[in-house]
Design a protein around this motif. Structure first.
Motif, short mmCIF file in Angstrom:
data_model
loop_
_atom_site.label_atom_id
_atom_site.label_comp_id
_atom_site.label_asym_id
_atom_site.label_seq_id
_atom_site.Cartn_x
_atom_site.Cartn_y
_atom_site.Cartn_z
N ILE A 229 0.86 -1.19 0.00
CA ILE A 229 0.00 0.00 0.00
C ILE A 229 0.89 1.23 0.00
O ILE A 229 1.40 1.66 1.04
N THR A 230 1.11 1.77 -1.19
CA THR A 230 2.02 2.88 -1.41
C THR A 230 1.57 3.64 -2.65
O THR A 230 0.76 3.14 -3.43
N THR A 231 2.10 4.82 -2.83
CA THR A 231 1.71 5.64 -3.99
C THR A 231 2.81 5.68 -5.04
O THR A 231 2.82 6.56 -5.89
N ASN A 232 3.73 4.71 -5.02
CA ASN A 232 4.87 4.82 -5.91
C ASN A 232 4.63 4.28 -7.32
O ASN A 232 5.55 4.18 -8.11
N GLY A 233 3.42 3.93 -7.66
CA GLY A 233 3.07 3.64 -9.04
C GLY A 233 3.32 2.21 -9.47
O GLY A 233 3.72 1.35 -8.70
N GLY A 234 3.07 1.96 -10.75
CA GLY A 234 3.24 0.63 -11.31
C GLY A 234 1.91 -0.10 -11.39
O GLY A 234 1.11 -0.04 -10.46
N SER A 235 1.67 -0.80 -12.50
CA SER A 235 0.40 -1.49 -12.65
C SER A 235 0.51 -2.66 -13.62
O SER A 235 -0.12 -2.68 -14.67
N PRO A 236 1.32 -3.68 -13.29
CA PRO A 236 1.42 -4.84 -14.18
C PRO A 236 0.21 -5.76 -14.05
O PRO A 236 -0.42 -5.82 -13.00
N ASP A 237 -0.12 -6.44 -15.13
CA ASP A 237 -1.12 -7.49 -15.06
C ASP A 237 -0.44 -8.77 -14.61
O ASP A 237 0.66 -9.09 -15.06
N LEU A 238 -1.09 -9.50 -13.73
CA LEU A 238 -0.50 -10.67 -13.08
C LEU A 238 -1.56 -11.74 -12.94
O LEU A 238 -2.73 -11.44 -12.67
N THR A 239 -1.18 -13.00 -13.16
CA THR A 239 -2.06 -14.12 -12.86
C THR A 239 -1.37 -15.04 -11.87
O THR A 239 -0.13 -15.16 -11.86
N ILE A 240 -2.16 -15.68 -11.03
CA ILE A 240 -1.68 -16.64 -10.03
C ILE A 240 -2.45 -17.94 -10.22
O ILE A 240 -3.66 -17.94 -10.46
N ASP A 241 -1.74 -19.06 -10.11
CA ASP A 241 -2.37 -20.35 -10.38
C ASP A 241 -1.73 -21.42 -9.50
O ASP A 241 -0.69 -21.20 -8.86
N ASP A 242 -2.36 -22.59 -9.48
CA ASP A 242 -1.79 -23.81 -8.88
C ASP A 242 -1.33 -23.59 -7.44
O ASP A 242 -0.20 -23.92 -7.07
N VAL A 243 -2.21 -23.03 -6.62
CA VAL A 243 -1.87 -22.80 -5.22
C VAL A 243 -1.97 -24.10 -4.44
O VAL A 243 -2.98 -24.81 -4.51
N GLU A 244 -0.91 -24.43 -3.70
CA GLU A 244 -0.87 -25.64 -2.89
C GLU A 244 -0.27 -25.31 -1.53
O GLU A 244 0.60 -24.45 -1.43
N PHE A 245 -0.73 -26.02 -0.53
CA PHE A 245 -0.15 -25.87 0.80
C PHE A 245 0.00 -27.24 1.44
O PHE A 245 -0.89 -28.08 1.35
N TYR A 246 1.15 -27.45 2.07
CA TYR A 246 1.46 -28.71 2.76
C TYR A 246 1.79 -28.39 4.20
O TYR A 246 2.70 -27.60 4.47
N ASN A 247 1.08 -28.99 5.13
CA ASN A 247 1.29 -28.71 6.55
C ASN A 247 2.13 -29.80 7.21
O ASN A 247 2.03 -30.98 6.87
N ALA A 248 3.00 -29.36 8.13
CA ALA A 248 3.80 -30.25 8.98
C ALA A 248 4.79 -31.10 8.19
O ALA A 248 5.16 -32.19 8.62
N VAL A 249 5.22 -30.59 7.04
CA VAL A 249 6.27 -31.26 6.26
C VAL A 249 7.23 -30.20 5.74
O VAL A 249 6.91 -29.03 5.65
N SER A 250 8.44 -30.64 5.38
CA SER A 250 9.40 -29.74 4.75
C SER A 250 9.81 -30.23 3.38
O SER A 250 10.67 -29.64 2.73
N ASP A 251 9.18 -31.32 2.94
CA ASP A 251 9.55 -31.93 1.66
C ASP A 251 8.25 -32.29 0.93
O ASP A 251 7.35 -32.86 1.53
N THR A 252 8.18 -31.95 -0.35
CA THR A 252 7.01 -32.26 -1.14
C THR A 252 7.30 -33.32 -2.20
O THR A 252 6.72 -33.30 -3.28
N SER A 253 8.22 -34.23 -1.91
CA SER A 253 8.55 -35.29 -2.86
C SER A 253 7.31 -36.05 -3.27
O SER A 253 6.47 -36.42 -2.45
N GLY A 254 7.19 -36.25 -4.57
CA GLY A 254 6.03 -36.96 -5.09
C GLY A 254 4.89 -36.05 -5.47
O GLY A 254 3.93 -36.48 -6.09
N ALA A 255 5.00 -34.75 -5.09
CA ALA A 255 3.93 -33.81 -5.46
C ALA A 255 4.08 -33.43 -6.92
O ALA A 255 5.15 -33.54 -7.51
N SER A 256 2.99 -32.94 -7.50
CA SER A 256 3.03 -32.54 -8.90
C SER A 256 3.88 -31.29 -9.05
O SER A 256 4.00 -30.47 -8.14
N ASP A 257 4.49 -31.12 -10.24
CA ASP A 257 5.25 -29.91 -10.54
C ASP A 257 4.36 -28.82 -11.09
O ASP A 257 4.81 -27.71 -11.23
#
Length: 209
Positions: free
Chosen positions: A181-209
């Motif tokens: 939250i600032t007035t310093n400008g800029g306005s790129p278009d951005l998309t976000i996809d494939d959100v994943e969350f893994y709890n109580a682990v530090s390794d996602t071996s075997g997860a999809s790329d």
């Protein structure tokens, strides 16, 4: 198996502060974001419903800028205790991407606003029309890391930033994407996809790329 994952075919559970500029697009199955740094709040959250491990978890998503990135836009991605905007009090662990400054930072807050100045800084020139694979890992009560790759989550590392947080940075249960939250400008278009969350682990071996 992820604790949470979505293909954005539904917007259920996602809450936005400004649907004009930031919202789930169920047609393209992505989050669409007109990333304005115009001193107004744009953030979108998903409440996982319960507090996460305070020592081990992994958050992943992909993001893509349009060819027009704008000048100095910034956004944060990570896990929050409240799911509030960048300038509100919360516990937070995540990353900050700065387009105009060509930077990538690890950032965290403990009962404070999310800072623009992070623990660790990497320089990278963000390209348009390129899929970036972001992974944020909490590896202990006081340590985390943020990494961006191309190709896949197992692909080529282009930027990485380690972080050190306090052991009282706890109660994180909201996936959060928010602008600075600032007035310093800029306005790129951005998309976000494939959100994943893994709890109580530090390794996602075997997860999809």
């Amino acid at each position: 198996t992820p604790t949470y994952e979505t293909d954005f075919s539904s917007s259920t559970g996602w809450v936005t502060s400004d649907s004009t500029y930031l919202n789930v697009n169920t047609t393209t199955e992505k989050i669409d974001w007109d990333l304005k740094n115009d001193n107004t709040d744009d953030h979108i959250t998903y409440n996982l419903g319960t507090a996460l491990s305070d020592t081990l978890w992994v958050f992943r998503c992909t993001f893509r800028f349009s060819a027009n990135q704008g000048s100095t836009a910034q956004f944060f991605a990570g896990m929050s205790s409240t799911g509030g905007a960048q300038n509100t009090t919360q516990d937070f662990i995540g990353a900050c991407i700065l387009t105009g400054d060509n930077q990538f930072r690890s950032v965290d807050s403990d009962g404070a606003t999310i800072p623009i100045v992070g623990d660790n800084l990497a320089n990278y020139s963000w390209a348009g029309s390129t899929d970036y694979f972001l992974e944020i890992k909490r590896t202990s009560a006081t340590a985390y890391s943020c990494t961006v790759r191309t190709g896949s989550h197992a692909g080529s590392t282009v930027a990485t930033a380690s972080g050190t947080c306090t052991n009282t940075t706890v109660g994180l249960q909201y996936i959060l994407f928010t602008n600075r939250i600032t007035t310093n400008g800029g306005s790129p278009d951005l998309t976000i996809d494939d959100v994943e969350f893994y709890n109580a682990v530090s390794d996602t071996s075997g997860a999809s790329d």
